[in-house]
Design a protein around this motif. Structure first.
Motif, PDB file in Angstrom:
ATOM      1  N   TRP A 166       0.820  -1.207   0.000  1.00 14.89           N
ATOM      2  CA  TRP A 166       0.000   0.000   0.000  1.00 14.89           C
ATOM      3  C   TRP A 166       0.855   1.259   0.000  1.00 14.89           C
ATOM      4  O   TRP A 166       0.508   2.260  -0.613  1.00 14.89           O
ATOM      5  N   SER A 167       2.001   1.238   0.675  1.00 13.26           N
ATOM      6  CA  SER A 167       2.857   2.429   0.740  1.00 13.26           C
ATOM      7  C   SER A 167       3.399   2.812  -0.636  1.00 13.26           C
ATOM      8  O   SER A 167       3.807   3.950  -0.848  1.00 13.26           O
ATOM      9  N   LEU A 168       3.398   1.878  -1.598  1.00 12.53           N
ATOM     10  CA  LEU A 168       3.885   2.171  -2.944  1.00 12.53           C
ATOM     11  C   LEU A 168       2.811   2.801  -3.829  1.00 12.53           C
ATOM     12  O   LEU A 168       3.098   3.243  -4.933  1.00 12.53           O
ATOM     13  N   LEU A 201       2.191   8.949  -4.987  1.00 14.42           N
ATOM     14  CA  LEU A 201       2.780   9.783  -6.040  1.00 14.42           C
ATOM     15  C   LEU A 201       3.875   9.064  -6.812  1.00 14.42           C
ATOM     16  O   LEU A 201       4.085   9.333  -7.985  1.00 14.42           O
ATOM     17  N   GLY A 202       4.577   8.127  -6.197  1.00 18.58           N
ATOM     18  CA  GLY A 202       5.646   7.412  -6.872  1.00 18.58           C
ATOM     19  C   GLY A 202       5.185   6.150  -7.585  1.00 18.58           C
ATOM     20  O   GLY A 202       6.003   5.391  -8.094  1.00 18.58           O
ATOM     21  N   PHE A 203       3.891   5.932  -7.652  1.00 23.99           N
ATOM     22  CA  PHE A 203       3.346   4.720  -8.258  1.00 23.99           C
ATOM     23  C   PHE A 203       3.706   4.644  -9.741  1.00 23.99           C
ATOM     24  O   PHE A 203       3.612   5.619 -10.469  1.00 23.99           O
ATOM     25  N   ASN A 204       4.130   3.449 -10.168  1.00 24.14           N
ATOM     26  CA  ASN A 204       4.455   3.211 -11.575  1.00 24.14           C
ATOM     27  C   ASN A 204       3.689   1.971 -12.031  1.00 24.14           C
ATOM     28  O   ASN A 204       4.070   0.850 -11.693  1.00 24.14           O
ATOM     29  N   HIS A 253      -2.015   4.297 -17.993  1.00 27.51           N
ATOM     30  CA  HIS A 253      -2.199   5.724 -17.699  1.00 27.51           C
ATOM     31  C   HIS A 253      -3.468   5.938 -16.882  1.00 27.51           C
ATOM     32  O   HIS A 253      -3.476   6.692 -15.908  1.00 27.51           O
ATOM     33  N   ALA A 254      -4.547   5.243 -17.242  1.00 30.18           N
ATOM     34  CA  ALA A 254      -5.811   5.382 -16.510  1.00 30.18           C
ATOM     35  C   ALA A 254      -5.649   4.936 -15.061  1.00 30.18           C
ATOM     36  O   ALA A 254      -6.142   5.601 -14.139  1.00 30.18           O
ATOM     37  N   ILE A 255      -4.953   3.824 -14.847  1.00 28.64           N
ATOM     38  CA  ILE A 255      -4.721   3.350 -13.476  1.00 28.64           C
ATOM     39  C   ILE A 255      -3.882   4.370 -12.714  1.00 28.64           C
ATOM     40  O   ILE A 255      -4.149   4.663 -11.548  1.00 28.64           O
ATOM     41  N   ASP A 256      -2.889   4.925 -13.369  1.00 24.19           N
ATOM     42  CA  ASP A 256      -2.047   5.939 -12.738  1.00 24.19           C
ATOM     43  C   ASP A 256      -2.888   7.146 -12.320  1.00 24.19           C
ATOM     44  O   ASP A 256      -2.705   7.693 -11.224  1.00 24.19           O
ATOM     45  N   VAL A 257      -3.814   7.556 -13.156  1.00 27.24           N
ATOM     46  CA  VAL A 257      -4.708   8.672 -12.826  1.00 27.24           C
ATOM     47  C   VAL A 257      -5.553   8.327 -11.596  1.00 27.24           C
ATOM     48  O   VAL A 257      -5.694   9.141 -10.675  1.00 27.24           O
ATOM     49  N   VAL A 258      -6.102   7.126 -11.553  1.00 24.27           N
ATOM     50  CA  VAL A 258      -6.925   6.715 -10.412  1.00 24.27           C
ATOM     51  C   VAL A 258      -6.090   6.699  -9.131  1.00 24.27           C
ATOM     52  O   VAL A 258      -6.550   7.152  -8.077  1.00 24.27           O
ATOM     53  N   TYR A 304      -4.645   9.437  -4.013  1.00 24.35           N
ATOM     54  CA  TYR A 304      -3.716  10.210  -3.188  1.00 24.35           C
ATOM     55  C   TYR A 304      -4.342  11.544  -2.776  1.00 24.35           C
ATOM     56  O   TYR A 304      -4.299  11.928  -1.609  1.00 24.35           O
ATOM     57  N   VAL A 305      -4.925  12.235  -3.733  1.00 19.88           N
ATOM     58  CA  VAL A 305      -5.537  13.540  -3.441  1.00 19.88           C
ATOM     59  C   VAL A 305      -6.752  13.377  -2.516  1.00 19.88           C
ATOM     60  O   VAL A 305      -6.906  14.118  -1.542  1.00 19.88           O
TER      61      VAL A 305
END
Length: 136
Positions: free
Chosen positions: A9-11, A14-17, A71-76, A81-82
């Motif tokens: 979960w900590s990954l 913002l640093g998620f890839n 990209h969609a997963i990264d947006v989610v 995070y927000v």
């Protein structure tokens, strides 16, 4: 929370890839985010219904360099995070949170990501409007 996210979960922030995860892990991340922010409850969906929806959305994305399902997963994840970490969810209604996350997941479905064609079309439009610049 499922065992995958308890470990990693900590990954997810913002640093998620998304390119570092398997397809199954990415679907698990999506499901966990939707569950953590009560989207399943608000929309009265079972986890299997939500997973089926995520898989359907994945099938609508093209295999392109940027506007892909990754990209969609990264947006989610960034929305999570927000909403969660920065506590923006406290300012929104539950249905707004659900709509925001689903919009993040679906926002580029079917996008072909042809940057050069888009740039050319935009420049052409700008020339027509401004009558000053050249697209060459």
């Amino acid at each position: 929370m499922n065992s995958f996210l308890e470990e990693k979960w900590s990954l997810v922030g913002l640093g998620f890839n998304p390119w570092e995860y398997s397809r199954a892990e990415k679907q698990g991340i999506l499901l966990a985010i939707f569950k953590a922010l009560n989207v399943l409850t608000v929309l009265e969906l079972s986890p299997s219904d939500m997973l089926e929806f995520c898989l359907d959305m994945e099938s609508l994305y093209e295999d392109v360099p940027y506007h892909s399902f990754n990209h969609a997963i990264d947006v989610v994840v960034k929305l999570y995070y927000v909403l969660h970490d920065l506590q923006a969810a406290s300012y929104l209604a539950s249905y707004d949170i659900a709509a925001l996350l689903i919009s993040g997941l679906c926002h580029d479905c079917g996008h072909v990501s042809d940057y050069h064609a888009c740039a050319f079309a935009y420049c052409h439009m700008a020339v027509c409007v401004c009558q000053r610049a050249s697209i060459l």
